[in-house]
Design an enzyme around this catalytic site. Structure first.
Site, PDB file in Angstrom:
ATOM      1  N   LYS A  90     -32.767 -44.859 -23.773  1.00  0.00           N
ATOM      2  CA  LYS A  90     -31.742 -45.480 -23.413  1.00  0.00           C
ATOM      3  C   LYS A  90     -30.397 -44.932 -23.555  1.00  0.00           C
ATOM      4  O   LYS A  90     -29.384 -45.142 -22.882  1.00  0.00           O
ATOM      5  CB  LYS A  90     -31.733 -46.852 -24.307  1.00  0.00           C
ATOM      6  CG  LYS A  90     -32.802 -47.706 -23.853  1.00  0.00           C
ATOM      7  CD  LYS A  90     -32.460 -48.326 -22.330  1.00  0.00           C
ATOM      8  CE  LYS A  90     -33.511 -49.415 -21.708  1.00  0.00           C
ATOM      9  NZ  LYS A  90     -33.140 -49.736 -20.530  1.00  0.00           N
ATOM     10  N   ASP A 118     -43.559 -50.097  -7.896  1.00  0.00           N
ATOM     11  CA  ASP A 118     -43.311 -49.554  -9.145  1.00  0.00           C
ATOM     12  C   ASP A 118     -42.344 -48.411  -9.344  1.00  0.00           C
ATOM     13  O   ASP A 118     -42.405 -47.365  -8.693  1.00  0.00           O
ATOM     14  CB  ASP A 118     -44.847 -48.945  -9.578  1.00  0.00           C
ATOM     15  CG  ASP A 118     -44.846 -48.250 -11.150  1.00  0.00           C
ATOM     16  OD1 ASP A 118     -43.621 -48.492 -11.900  1.00  0.00           O
ATOM     17  OD2 ASP A 118     -45.847 -48.176 -11.761  1.00  0.00           O
ATOM     18  N   TYR A 174     -37.567 -44.832 -27.509  1.00  0.00           N
ATOM     19  CA  TYR A 174     -36.786 -45.732 -26.446  1.00  0.00           C
ATOM     20  C   TYR A 174     -35.099 -45.804 -26.784  1.00  0.00           C
ATOM     21  O   TYR A 174     -34.392 -45.734 -25.818  1.00  0.00           O
ATOM     22  CB  TYR A 174     -37.223 -47.295 -26.979  1.00  0.00           C
ATOM     23  CG  TYR A 174     -36.485 -48.306 -26.196  1.00  0.00           C
ATOM     24  CD1 TYR A 174     -36.900 -48.856 -25.089  1.00  0.00           C
ATOM     25  CD2 TYR A 174     -35.345 -49.099 -26.993  1.00  0.00           C
ATOM     26  CE1 TYR A 174     -36.208 -49.844 -24.543  1.00  0.00           C
ATOM     27  CE2 TYR A 174     -34.830 -50.222 -26.263  1.00  0.00           C
ATOM     28  CZ  TYR A 174     -35.148 -50.458 -25.070  1.00  0.00           C
ATOM     29  OH  TYR A 174     -34.718 -51.556 -24.412  1.00  0.00           O
ATOM     30  N   ASP A 179     -40.199 -55.503  -7.911  1.00  0.00           N
ATOM     31  CA  ASP A 179     -41.051 -55.606  -9.139  1.00  0.00           C
ATOM     32  C   ASP A 179     -42.352 -55.041  -9.057  1.00  0.00           C
ATOM     33  O   ASP A 179     -42.850 -54.987  -7.701  1.00  0.00           O
ATOM     34  CB  ASP A 179     -41.089 -57.239  -9.319  1.00  0.00           C
ATOM     35  CG  ASP A 179     -41.083 -57.387 -10.926  1.00  0.00           C
ATOM     36  OD1 ASP A 179     -40.240 -57.607 -11.714  1.00  0.00           O
ATOM     37  OD2 ASP A 179     -42.440 -57.270 -11.614  1.00  0.00           O
ATOM     38  N   THR A 233     -34.460 -63.905 -23.472  1.00  0.00           N
ATOM     39  CA  THR A 233     -34.981 -64.183 -22.128  1.00  0.00           C
ATOM     40  C   THR A 233     -36.387 -64.653 -22.167  1.00  0.00           C
ATOM     41  O   THR A 233     -36.955 -64.738 -23.202  1.00  0.00           O
ATOM     42  CB  THR A 233     -35.134 -62.698 -21.577  1.00  0.00           C
ATOM     43  OG1 THR A 233     -35.940 -62.122 -22.317  1.00  0.00           O
ATOM     44  CG2 THR A 233     -33.746 -61.939 -21.659  1.00  0.00           C
TER      45      THR A 233
END
Length: 260
Positions: A167, A68, A163, A42, A198
Site C-alpha cells: 500500500k 481479474d 500489505y 470484478d 463496508t
C-alpha cells in the site's frame, strides 16, 4: 453532470450483498450519476452485474466485465472491450486491493508477499499499462489509485508487513505515473481510506463496527460513499490542476497517535 461525455473503468466494482455497497461500487455509481459511462470490472461476474443493475435502475449506462486485475491478459481484454463499447477512455479508478494477514517479515512466506504484491500493486500496474494509451488518445483524463492509512500506520499487534509495504508502494506508483504522464494531460492521484465501514465487514468480529466508528476524531462513521465522493472529485475537471497527490479520507485518523 460533472462527468458528462466521459468513459470510466472501475476495478473491484462488484456488489456482493449486505446492507450497502463497497468502495468501488460506490465510486462507479457516483460516476454514472454524474454522466459517465462506466465499465465495471470484478473477478466475480455476478458482483459486477449487481452494480450494473443499480446503475441501470437509476438511468445510467454501465457494462459489467468479469476480469481479474491480477491477470495482465484480463486487463488488456477489459480495457479493449470498454473502448470498443464506449468509443474511448478518460477515467481509470484502481480499487482492487486487500489480502491482509501473513504476519511480520519473519512470519510471512514468499507466497504471502507475492500474493499481496499481485493484488495490491500489480493489479494497478496491469490496468495502467493498458489503459494509459487509450486515455492519452482520448485527450487525457484521470487515474485514481486506492492505498490505505495502513501505509503510514501499520496495525499494531497484528502486523501485515506485506500489505503495508504494497500500500506504500501505491503512493510511489501514483507519484511516478503523475510525473511520467503529465505531458499526456493525465492526472494521477491516490486516495488513502481510513477505517471505513463496508458490507465486507458485516460478518466480522462483534463490536468491530463500533471500534472503527470511534477510531477517528470526527464523530461520524466512514462509509464507502466517502471514498466514492473523493474519487468523483479527483475524476472531475474540478481537480484539473491536481496530480501526484495522496488524499487521506480517514476522519482524522492519521492525526491521532497510534494505540499502545
Amino acid at each position: 453532470m460533472r462527468l458528462s461525455g466521459k468513459v470510466a473503468i472501475v476495478s473491484g466494482a462488484g456488489t456482493f450483498g449486505g446492507s450497502g455497497v463497497g468502495n468501488g461500487a460506490a465510486a462507479a455509481i457516483l460516476f454514472a450519476r454524474q454522466g459517465a459511462k462506466v465499465a465495471l470490472l470484478d473477478a466475480v461476474g455476478e458482483w459486477a452485474a449487481a452494480t450494473a443493475r443499480i446503475i441501470e435502475e437509476e438511468g445510467g449506462e454501465a457494462v459489467p466485465i468479469a476480469a481479474d486485475a491480477t491477470n495482465p491478459d484480463d486487463c488488456q481484454r477489459a480495457v479493449a472491450s470498454t473502448v470498443e463499447r464506449f468509443g474511448g477512455l478518460h477515467i481509470l479508478h484502481n480499487n482492487v486491493g486487500g489480502g491482509g494477514g501473513g504476519g511480520n517479515v519473519v512470519e510471512a512466506t514468499d507466497e504471502d508477499w507475492f500474493r499481496s504484491a499481485s493484488v495490491n500493486l500489480m493489479s494497478m500496474v496491469n490496468m495502467c499499462r493498458h489503459a494509459i494509451p487509450h486515455i492519452r488518445s482520448s485527450g487525457g483524463g484521470s487515474i485514481i489509485n486506492i492505498s490505505s492509512v495502513t501505509a503510514l500506520r501499520p496495525k499494531p499487534g497484528r502486523s501485515s508487513a506485506q500489505y503495508t509495504v504494497n500500500k506504500s508502494a501505491v503512493v510511489g506508483l501514483t507519484r511516478a505515473l503523475a510525473l511520467d504522464h503529465a505531458e499526456d494531460n493525465i492526472r494521477v492521484n491516490c486516495i488513502m481510506p481510513g477505517l471505513m465501514w463496508t458490507p465486507r465487514l458485516e460478518h466480522g468480529s462483534p463490536g468491530a463496527r463500533e471500534t472503527r466508528r470511534t477510531s477517528t476524531p470526527l464523530p461520524v462513521e466512514g462509509q464507502s460513499w466517502d471514498i466514492g465522493n473523493a474519487a468523483l472529485f479527483l475524476a472531475s475537471d474540478e481537480a484539473r490542476f491536481i496530480t501526484g497527490v495522496t488524499l487521506p479520507v480517514d476522519g482524522g485518523f492519521l492525526l491521532t497517535s497510534a494505540p499502545n
